[in-house]
Design a protein around this motif. Structure first.
Motif, PDB file in Angstrom:
ATOM      1  N   ARG A 316     120.994 144.066  81.252  1.00  0.00           N
ATOM      2  CA  ARG A 316     121.474 143.232  82.470  1.00  0.00           C
ATOM      3  C   ARG A 316     121.781 141.840  81.995  1.00  0.00           C
ATOM      4  O   ARG A 316     120.781 141.226  82.670  1.00  0.00           O
ATOM      5  CB  ARG A 316     120.992 143.739  83.562  1.00  0.00           C
ATOM      6  N   LEU A 329     111.313 151.753  86.082  1.00  0.00           N
ATOM      7  CA  LEU A 329     112.533 151.065  85.896  1.00  0.00           C
ATOM      8  C   LEU A 329     113.022 151.194  87.576  1.00  0.00           C
ATOM      9  O   LEU A 329     113.631 150.321  88.297  1.00  0.00           O
ATOM     10  CB  LEU A 329     113.323 151.504  85.093  1.00  0.00           C
ATOM     11  N   ARG A 333     113.556 148.163  90.311  1.00  0.00           N
ATOM     12  CA  ARG A 333     114.733 147.732  90.613  1.00  0.00           C
ATOM     13  C   ARG A 333     114.966 147.910  92.302  1.00  0.00           C
ATOM     14  O   ARG A 333     115.301 147.079  92.941  1.00  0.00           O
ATOM     15  CB  ARG A 333     115.940 148.662  90.202  1.00  0.00           C
ATOM     16  N   ARG A 334     114.299 148.869  92.908  1.00  0.00           N
ATOM     17  CA  ARG A 334     114.408 148.816  94.250  1.00  0.00           C
ATOM     18  C   ARG A 334     113.554 147.841  95.031  1.00  0.00           C
ATOM     19  O   ARG A 334     113.971 147.238  95.987  1.00  0.00           O
ATOM     20  CB  ARG A 334     113.571 150.288  94.831  1.00  0.00           C
ATOM     21  N   GLU A 336     113.035 144.919  93.717  1.00  0.00           N
ATOM     22  CA  GLU A 336     114.114 143.667  93.666  1.00  0.00           C
ATOM     23  C   GLU A 336     114.866 143.385  94.552  1.00  0.00           C
ATOM     24  O   GLU A 336     115.642 142.356  94.888  1.00  0.00           O
ATOM     25  CB  GLU A 336     114.391 143.704  92.201  1.00  0.00           C
ATOM     26  N   ARG A 337     115.687 144.679  94.967  1.00  0.00           N
ATOM     27  CA  ARG A 337     116.694 144.789  95.914  1.00  0.00           C
ATOM     28  C   ARG A 337     116.313 144.612  97.350  1.00  0.00           C
ATOM     29  O   ARG A 337     117.055 143.880  98.048  1.00  0.00           O
ATOM     30  CB  ARG A 337     117.220 146.262  95.708  1.00  0.00           C
TER      31      ARG A 337
END
Length: 582
Positions: A316, A329, A333-334, A336-337
């Motif tokens: 990314r 991962l 990502r969750r 970070e969202r």
């Protein structure tokens, strides 16, 4: 195409630029350097064959229709097995060729080597290999003349593209490369950034030489996949290439000699990005690696079992690659969202003071012969080894006013005498030589007010998150990071960071250290996601504080599960695939 024309076309670029004599001199120096200077590390045959399998350079394919590049062939670890495969494939597919081995295989291989002795030694090995396979001495000589280039790969021009690029690029730090040559590299390669090692431009140039659907397979240090200097190369790959495969080779005997390295195999194709197949630390034997390569090379969606995982979204932009496990991962990502960063949630991250001459500026606080307001009690890593602050009585001399300017030594006779007694040691530092009239400053500015601020202290290198509460009496030394906050209760924050959350983010984004240690640096701590304090339920606040004060890591984890609303699967991810946390 004649052999003479090929060698003229692929000769080193500096041969066309007679004005670059400092560059030629530097290339000449490296062409005769020792193993350490040129970054030569030799790869085990089992690993070489594994990489050739991963890139599809196999004898069941008509390899006489392919073009393989080895940009730094050294003793021939990759080149000789690749040529063996080429000859075996040619024998199998001879009916599809002209029968003139020189004409058929003339353009199939390009190998580059800067070091003259290695070049000549491998050339002789290659001639012996060819003649041993029944190739006439004349044809063997013609093929090696066409295939091999003695020179600097990074300064060599190519007028062709390659279907396969394989090898182990040299691991050389910038400071080992003469300035003139390093400047020439910088003009040519956009990925040389910060303190990038030499393998970075090797990867960039190799990728740019890939034909459509061409495949690169390298084994080299994994530092660039996560650290600062690898950012431009990661962005280049995310923008135009597909990270097909990643194999973590950390703590495996991938090389012929024992080296302290953090190697990984990357397979990158000149094709649209898609999911990446990942494996970790395989056994280094031919049978295991052959079976593993079959898993890697199966059709999309067929990677299965415990050894190979398929993960999407690894590349990314310039972001560090998350390569540990698919469940981690997904959790990262969750989070970070859904949550702000540590700093967005009202926390500040800093690092303690670096003096550049600790023996001059640091000593037992009570014995430092300066005015009382010119010294501060100092907390060092050894003071917090137990998990609590146990101050050993050291202090640091403070040459700064509260506004950040240096004090006038005429106003502090004791400080002046103390510093002048140590003048030679203090003045020889780079920071002092850069601005001679400020010779007595520490490298980092000291802000005395920080001493009285409660803070969390975090050592740079640790196996696990080591988060220590300091109530506001001591100033941190340079190998300690600290976190302060005007919003979060620091004891509650200590509970969060002692849980698996801190290790999850730091291990995800930091590079590995020898012995499995992690770097708990500010750049990685800033990656941690944290709810805003006002959004935390009162019961969870109390649970975090109690867990931190008692040192109960399991209680920290339980409170964090509620804080982030972790599912059962996400809780397991804090320990990796399938490893349950309490």
């Amino acid at each position: 195409m004649t052999t003479a024309h090929t060698r003229n076309r692929d000769r080193p670029l500096h041969a066309y630029l007679p004005g670059l004599s400092p560059v030629e001199e530097a290339v000449e120096q490296l062409a005769n350097a020792g193993i350490e200077e040129r970054g030569a590390v030799f790869t085990r045959p089992e690993v070489v064959n594994f990489i050739l399998d991963l890139v599809g350079y196999t004898t069941n394919a008509p390899l006489h229709r392919t073009k393989l590049l080895e940009p730094s062939f050294g003793d021939g670890d990759f080149l000789l097995p690749a040529v063996t495969r080429l000859l075996d494939s040619y024998e199998r597919h001879r009916e599809a060729a002209s029968g003139d081995i020189v004409a058929d295989l003339h353009d199939c291989v390009r190998g580059v080597e800067l070091h003259r002795a290695s070049f000549e030694g491998t050339r002789q090995k290659l001639i012996a290999l060819l003649t041993g396979k029944g190739v006439s001495a004349r044809d063997a000589q013609a093929l090696t003349e066409a295939w091999l280039i003695q020179g600097d790969f990074l300064l060599t021009e190519f007028s062709e593209f390659f279907t396969h690029v394989v090898g182990n690029p040299p691991y050389v730090r910038q400071e080992r490369i003469p300035d003139a040559l390093m400047n020439a590299y910088r003009k040519r390669f956009s990925t040389i950034y910060d303190r990038a090692d030499l393998y970075i431009p090797f990867i960039e140039k190799s990728l740019r030489l890939l034909a459509n659907a061409g495949v690169l397979g390298f084994i080299c240090a994994d530092r660039w996949m996560k650290n600062r200097y690898g950012g431009p190369l990661r962005e280049m790959i995310a923008r135009g290439f597909h990270l097909r495969a990643y194999v973590d080779m950390f703590n495996t005997p991938a090389f012929l000699a024992d080296v302290i390295a953090y190697p990984a195999i990357t397979v990158i194709a000149n094709e649209r990005p898609a999911a990446t197949r990942i494996a970790h630390r395989p056994a280094i034997d031919a049978k295991t690696l052959a079976a593993l390569s079959r898993e890697f090379c199966g059709k999309h969606g067929e990677a299965s079992g415990d050894r190979v995982k398929e993960v999407a979204g690894i590349t990314r932009g310039s972001e560090p690659w998350i390569l540990e496990s698919s469940d981690q991962l997904a959790l990262v990502r969750r989070l970070e969202r859904d949550f702000p960063t540590l700093e967005e949630a009202g926390c500040s991250i800093g690092i303690g003071v670096a003096t550049g001459a600790d023996s001059a500026f640091i000593g037992l606080h009570a014995e430092l012969g300066v005015e009382p307001d010119r010294k501060l009690p100092l907390v060092q890593t050894r003071d917090i080894q137990s998990g609590e602050v146990r101050w050993r009585g050291f202090g640091v001399v403070n040459p700064f006013n509260d506004d950040g300017t240096l004090v006038d030594l005429a106003r502090y006779p004791k400080l002046k005498r103390y510093l002048e007694e140590r003048h030679d040691q203090i003045a020889q530092r780079h920071v002092a030589q850069k601005v001679p009239h400020n010779w007595y400053r520490t490298i980092d500015r000291i802000s005395p007010a920080l001493t009285s601020v409660p803070k969390l202290l975090i050592p740079d290198i640790k196996g696990e998150a080591h988060i220590v509460y300091e109530e506001g009496r001591l100033y941190p030394h340079h190998n300690l990071y600290y976190i302060t906050s005007n919003s979060w209760n620091l004891r509650a924050l200590q509970g969060v960071l002692r849980s698996g959350i801190a290790r999850l983010f730091v291990s995800t984004y930091s590079t590995k250290m020898h012995g499995g240690f992690l770097r708990f640096q500010a750049q990685y701590l800033r990656r941690i996601r944290l709810p805003r304090w006002d959004d935390v339920p009162e019961t969870t606040k109390m649970e975090l504080v109690c867990a931190a004060e008692s040192g109960d890591i399991l209680a920290c984890n339980r409170a964090v599960f509620a804080l982030y609303g972790l599912t059962k699967h996400e809780r397991a991810a804090l320990g990796g695939n399938g490893e349950q946390q309490a």
